[in-house]
Enzyme design. Structure first.
Site, PDB file in Angstrom:
ATOM      1  N   ASP A  76       5.270   9.476  -1.751  1.00 27.10           N
ATOM      2  CA  ASP A  76       6.603   9.341  -2.351  1.00 27.10           C
ATOM      3  C   ASP A  76       6.581   8.451  -3.588  1.00 27.10           C
ATOM      4  O   ASP A  76       5.636   7.676  -3.802  1.00 27.10           O
ATOM      5  CB  ASP A  76       7.625   8.812  -1.322  1.00 27.10           C
ATOM      6  CG  ASP A  76       7.277   7.440  -0.756  1.00 27.10           C
ATOM      7  OD1 ASP A  76       6.089   7.172  -0.506  1.00 27.10           O
ATOM      8  OD2 ASP A  76       8.206   6.621  -0.563  1.00 27.10           O
ATOM      9  N   GLU A 138       6.879   5.347   1.823  1.00 24.65           N
ATOM     10  CA  GLU A 138       6.319   4.007   1.658  1.00 24.65           C
ATOM     11  C   GLU A 138       7.281   3.144   0.870  1.00 24.65           C
ATOM     12  O   GLU A 138       7.493   1.972   1.173  1.00 24.65           O
ATOM     13  CB  GLU A 138       4.962   4.081   0.936  1.00 24.65           C
ATOM     14  CG  GLU A 138       4.202   2.758   0.883  1.00 24.65           C
ATOM     15  CD  GLU A 138       4.530   1.871  -0.303  1.00 24.65           C
ATOM     16  OE1 GLU A 138       4.102   0.701  -0.303  1.00 24.65           O
ATOM     17  OE2 GLU A 138       5.231   2.316  -1.244  1.00 24.65           O
TER      18      GLU A 138
HETATM   19 ZN   LIG Z   1       2.813   2.244  -4.187  1.00 22.46          ZN
END
Ligand SMILES: [Zn+2]
Length: 386
Positions: A76, A138
């Site tokens: 992401d 993340e």
């Molecule tokens: Zn990163």
């Protein structure tokens, strides 16, 4: 049909073209990678988010009866909303020896370079396997990696070591701060603002708590603990969001605020939270003398443990050897590394590009960094082949 070989730059362009901003699904990217690996006869396992809108991908190249070196990265990226880009952020563009695009630095390039190397990983028998791990979410609190770790836990064979390719200019990073986020809800008692003595002002109580947090932050800054390898070299505490009240002529009943600590590996985030909770407990009698159901509640919203590896650890020695760097560093941003370490997988952070370019408009990766990462992986092959 054998797979198609792609250059690192081609693969970076493919991955960047998927809009994997954390609020979007990452499945198109994950399925593209799965299909690419399939064509090279590498089987991948998708570990889905509970709502199945997103997935992690895990694959092993080489022997499956022993743990190997995991190359890990998040799929992401952060939003481009409100940012002025010179070119389309989701279309890789090369200018002056740099590849521009959202995620070029943080951190699709590392994933892409590793994927472009798959044919080379396969070209010789490996004594130690190479695992590939791609995660989701993340950027919004290291959420995806937690489901991946859960899926890895019951496996007989787990990765022995992990390299996360977050942008460190290919310098091994052995430690990062941890983060802990909490939300505080203050429940007061509503009253007409001419009768403040009959109300419990939630906004003022919250302000009192925020001020106490600020004092704690100053104490950390002045008294430590300190580790000069971090910037800044102490634990930080800050309040990021506050909201409360409805009108200036009403004593506000509700207020809530979100605060965060970024702590040194040696520091104890629970002690910080506990100190604030003890302070909150001291405010309660005055509040509850006016209204019995007034209260202050805390809720933990996110936490990522600190990463701390030793210079002598095998994973650090490996990263030093592969990168050719002559020293290691520490960083203040949290990564999935703290969670992998907590799960018993020793981890080091080492990847192409700079955190300076991450999350900004016109994010880029220098071609020289791409080359250095390719060399890192070439040396890895030398290490792990039979
Ligand atoms: Zn990163």
């Amino acid at each position: 049909m054998p797979g198609q070989k792609l250059t690192s730059a081609d693969m970076i362009a493919r991955l960047i073209a998927f809009d994997t901003t954390s609020r979007e699904s990452n499945l198109a990217l994950i399925e593209f990678v799965r299909d690419y690996l399939d064509r090279w006869r590498v089987k991948s396992e998708l570990v889905y988010a509970p709502d199945r809108r997103k997935a992690n991908l895990y694959a092993t190249i080489g022997p499956t009866d022993r743990g190997g070196v995991m190359l890990s990265g998040h799929s992401d990226v952060v939003p481009v909303d409100g940012q002025q880009w010179a070119s389309d952020p989701f279309k890789l563009e090369e200018r002056d020896g740099k590849l521009y695009g959202r995620g070029s630095a943080d951190m699709k390039s590392f994933i892409a370079i590793a994927l472009a190397k798959v044919p080379d990983f396969l070209a010789q028998p490996l004594a130690t396997p190479i695992h590939l791990a791609l995660t989701y979410d993340e950027e919004v609190g290291c959420l995806g990696v937690r489901t991946l770790i859960t899926a890895l836990a019951p496996k007989d064979v787990k990765p022995k070591l992990c390299v996360i390719g977050e942008p460190t200019l290919m310098q091994p990073v052995v430690a990062h701060k941890g983060s802990r986020r909490l939300r505080c809800h203050v429940h007061g008692h509503e009253a007409h603002s001419s009768l403040t003595h009959r109300g419990v002002n939630a906004v003022e109580t919250a302000a009192d708590l925020v001020t106490h947090l600020k004092a704690m932050a100053r104490r950390k800054r002045e008294q430590g603990p300190f580790d000069q390898a971090f910037d800044p070299p102490y634990t930080t505490i800050h309040t990021g969001i506050i909201s409360g009240g409805t009108a200036v002529n009403i004593v506000p009943r509700e207020c809530r605020f979100d605060f965060e600590m970024r702590y040194l590996p040696e520091d104890d985030p629970s002690a910080i939270a506990d100190e604030l909770k003890r302070y909150a407990a001291r405010l309660l009698p005055e509040m509850q003398a006016v209204s019995e159901d007034a209260g202050i509640a805390f809720e933990e919203t996110n936490g990522v443990p600190a990463l701390s590896a030793k210079e002598s650890d095998e994973v650090v020695q490996l990263a030093l050897a592969l990168s050719g760097a002559n020293g290691t560093g520490k960083v203040s941003f949290a990564t999935e590394g703290g969670l992998f370490q907590q799960a018993g997988i020793p981890t080091v952070i080492c990847g192409p590009g700079s955190i300076e370019q991450a999350h900004k408009p016109d994010a880029f990766i220098a071609l020289d960094q791409v080359r250095q990462c390719e060399e890192f992986l070439d040396r890895l092959i030398e290490r792990v082949r039979r």
